[in-house]
Design an enzyme around this catalytic site. Structure first.
Site, mmCIF file in Angstrom:
data_model
loop_
_atom_site.group_PDB
_atom_site.id
_atom_site.type_symbol
_atom_site.label_atom_id
_atom_site.label_comp_id
_atom_site.label_asym_id
_atom_site.label_seq_id
_atom_site.Cartn_x
_atom_site.Cartn_y
_atom_site.Cartn_z
ATOM 1 N N HIS A 155 -2.506 -0.719 -3.470
ATOM 2 C CA HIS A 155 -3.649 0.107 -3.097
ATOM 3 C C HIS A 155 -3.260 1.172 -4.166
ATOM 4 C CE1 HIS A 155 -4.516 -1.791 1.131
ATOM 5 N NE2 HIS A 155 -5.180 -2.499 0.006
ATOM 6 N N ASP A 165 -5.113 -4.258 5.592
ATOM 7 C CA ASP A 165 -5.595 -5.229 4.471
ATOM 8 C C ASP A 165 -4.231 -6.220 4.371
ATOM 9 O OD1 ASP A 165 -6.858 -6.378 2.404
ATOM 10 O OD2 ASP A 165 -6.258 -4.929 0.828
ATOM 11 N N SER A 212 0.781 -1.169 -0.061
ATOM 12 C CA SER A 212 0.027 0.018 0.084
ATOM 13 C C SER A 212 0.893 1.282 0.083
ATOM 14 C CB SER A 212 -0.900 -0.021 1.067
ATOM 15 O OG SER A 212 -1.814 0.829 1.438
#
Lengths: 279, 190
Positions: free
Chosen positions: B38, B131, B11
Site C-alpha cells: 500500500h 486487506d 502495508s
C-alpha cells in the site's frame, strides 16, 4: 457463496452470448478483469452458479444492463495524474496553438471528468473558441451522466488539489456551482463538447483529429484488441497529431510504435510522424 | 511441490519488512515474487530503487502485459490494481478502491489463486488494516500455501492478525522464519 470455479470456457460462453444478443463485445477484454467483475455481480445478485448469470443476462434486460455497467470502466476523475496535464500545458498546447481549429477526441470518456478537465484547460489557454471536443463512450448510461455534468461535492477537494498540481491558473470553484452535496459544471464548459456513443471495439473513424486522449482504457484490452484500437487512432490522427495514453500504457505492444515519436516519455504523450510523399 | 509464484501483501511498516527479506534472499532465488505494498497514489518509484540496491535480484514495477519471469520481483504500481492472467502476464486496472486501497492485496491474491492454484505461496506481512485476508482465503481454498507474519513481530500487527483470525494459515512466522522457509522451498525445487 459461489458453488464452483468459473472456467475460461464459462466466461467465453457468457461473453459470446452477450455479444450475440446485445452487440456489446467484451470478448477481447482482459480475462482477469472480467472474471473479477462477474464474481462481484454474482455475489451482489446472490447467484451461485455461472449458468445462472447466463440465463439472467439473456432473459432479464435490467440484469443485463447492470452487468454491462459492471464490465465497463467507469472510474475516472478530473485532472487525474496532474503531471500529465502539466505536460499538456507545457508541451502540447504550444503545438495546438498553431492550428486554426482544434479537434480533440476523448475516447472512452465514461462520465466525462477528463473531458471537462480538457475544457477548462483550453479555456485557460485561450483556445476554447476554436476547439471541438468529441467525448465518446459505448456506455450510454455513463454518457448521459457526463452530459448532465453533475458530480459529487465530496470529490471536489481532491479535484481541486489535482487541478492546482496540474498548473491550474484560477480558483477551481469558479468552474462549477455547488448545490448541497453535488456540483454542476458551468454551461460554458459544455458548449464545445460533443457527447457521442462510439464503441472502440466495433465502430470506426469518424473525424480527422488533432489530439486523442485515451487514458487507462487500453489496459482492459488484450493485445489483439489494443492493436486494433491503436490502428483506429492512427487512422484518425492528422499528420503530426498527438496521442495521449495512461501512465502505465505504451505503444510497445502495438505494430505502430515506429510511427510515433515521443513528446513526453514519462507522461505517455506521442506524436504521429509525418508521412512523406503522401499526395 | 514446485511453486510457481509467491505473492506478498504488505502495508504500514512494509519498507522495513521488504528490506529485511530482500537483504537475505539469495541471488539464485528463482520463484517470481509479486508484491502489493500500500502506497501513496502520487509516490514515485524511489523506494523500489532502495530495495534494488540491496542485492542482485531484479526488483521492478510490474508493467501492463509483462510476462512474469523466474528470478524477478514485481511490485504493483501506485494507483493501479495488479492482476494476473492465465498466460502469466500482468493486467493493470483503475477499478474502484478495494478495502480503501488501490493497489489492493485482495485483488492480486484472488487473481493469482485462480491462475496458480496449488503452485502459489501467499504471504501477509505487517499492516494496519485487513486487506489480504479475503485473498489469502482464496489462495488457501485453491490449495496454495499460506503464510502470515507473526503479529507479535510485525511493526503493525493488525493485517496478519486479521488473516490468522479468519484462516487456518499454514505458517505463522517472524520475518526471519519466512525468509528461511522461502529459501528452503526454493532450494527444494533445484
Amino acid at each position: 457463496m459461489i458453488s464452483k470455479d468459473i472456467s475460461e470456457l464459462d466466461i467465453s460462453l457468457l461473453l459470446e452470448a452477450i455479444f450475440q444478443k446485445y452487440g456489446y463485445d467484451f470478448r477481447q477484454y482482459s480475462q482477469a478483469h472480467i472474471r473479477r467483475r462477474i464474481i462481484n455481480r454474482m455475489v451482489l445478485s446472490g447467484l451461485e452458479d455461472i449458468s445462472d448469470i447466463q440465463s439472467n443476462v439473456l432473459n432479464d434486460e435490467a440484469f443485463a444492463s447492470k452487468l454491462f455497467q459492471d464490465l465497463s470502466i467507469t472510474v475516472t476523475e478530473m485532472f487525474r495524474d496532474p503531471c500529465f496535464y502539466k505536460s499538456l500545458r507545457e508541451n502540447v498546447i504550444p503545438v495546438l496553438k498553431t492550428y486554426p481549429f482544434i479537434k480533440i477526441w476523448h475516447a472512452g470518456c465514461s462520465t466525462g471528468e477528463e473531458a471537462y478537465s480538457m475544457s477548462i484547460l483550453m479555456q485557460e489557454e485561450g483556445l476554447y473558441n476554436r476547439t471541438i471536443i468529441y467525448a465518446t463512450d459505448f456506455n450510454q448510461h455513463a454518457l448521459n451522466k457526463a452530459k448532465e455534468g453533475i458530480f459529487s461535492n465530496k470529490m471536489m477537494k481532491e479535484y481541486t488539489a489535482n487541478y492546482q498540481l496540474s498548473g491550474g491558473k484560477e480558483s477551481f470553484s469558479k468552474y462549477y456551482t455547488s448545490n448541497y452535496d453535488s456540483v454542476i459544471m458551468n454551461q460554458s464548459l459544455k458548449k464545445n463538447i460533443v457527447w457521442a456513443n462510439h464503441n472502440l471495439v466495433t465502430d470506426s473513424v469518424f473525424a480527422e483529429i488533432h489530439i486523442i486522449l485515451c487514458r487507462n482504457v487500453l489496459i482492459y484490452f488484450n493485445n489483439d484488441l489494443q492493436n486494433k484500437v491503436q490502428s483506429l487512432f492512427y487512422e484518425s490522427l492528422i499528420n503530426g497529431g498527438i496521442l495521449c495514453l495512461g501512465s502505465k500504457e505504451s505503444l510497445c505492444f502495438s505494430n505502430l510504435s515506429e510511427e510515433y515519436s515521443e513528446m513526453d516519455k514519462n507522461q505517455k504523450i506521442f506524436k504521429k510522424k509525418y508521412i512523406e510523399n503522401e499526395l | 511441490m514446485n511453486y510457481e509464484a509467491i505473492v506478498i501483501g504488505v502495508s504500514s511498516g512494509g519498507l522495513n519488512a521488504l528490506k529485511f527479506l530482500f537483504s537475505y534472499l539469495p541471488e539464485n532465488f528463482r520463484i517470481p515474487v509479486i508484491i502489493v505494498q500500500h502506497i501513496n497514489r502520487h509516490s514515485d518509484s524511489n523506494w523500489i530503487k532502495i530495495l534494488n540496491n540491496l542485492n542482485s535480484i531484479h526488483i521492478k514495477e510490474a508493467d501492463e502485459k509483462e510476462t512474469i519471469e523466474p528470478g524477478k520481483v514485481y511490485i504493483a504500481p501506485p494507483n493501479y490494481h495488479l492482476m494476473i492472467e492465465n498466460d502469466r502476464t500482468f493486467s493493470l486496472t483503475i477499478d474502484e478502491l478495494v478495502n480503501f486501497a488501490r493497489p489492493s492485496i485482495d485483488v492480486l491474491f484472488e487473481s493469482a489463486a485462480e491462475v496458480y492454484n496449488n503452485k502459489l505461496i501467499g504471504i501477509v506481512l505487517t499492516g494496519s488494516n485487513s486487506d489480504g485476508t479475503k485473498g489469502l482465503k482464496r489462495i488457501k481454498n485453491h490449495g496454495g500455501l499460506t503464510i502470515a507474519q507473526d503479529p507479535a513481530t510485525a511493526e503493525s500487527p493488525q493485517m496478519p492478525a486479521s488473516a490468522i483470525a479468519s484462516i487456518q494459515v499454514d505458517h505463522i512466522l517472524s520475518l526471519g522464519g519466512i525468509k528461511d522457509l522461502l529459501i528452503k522451498i526454493a532450494g527444494d525445487i533445484d
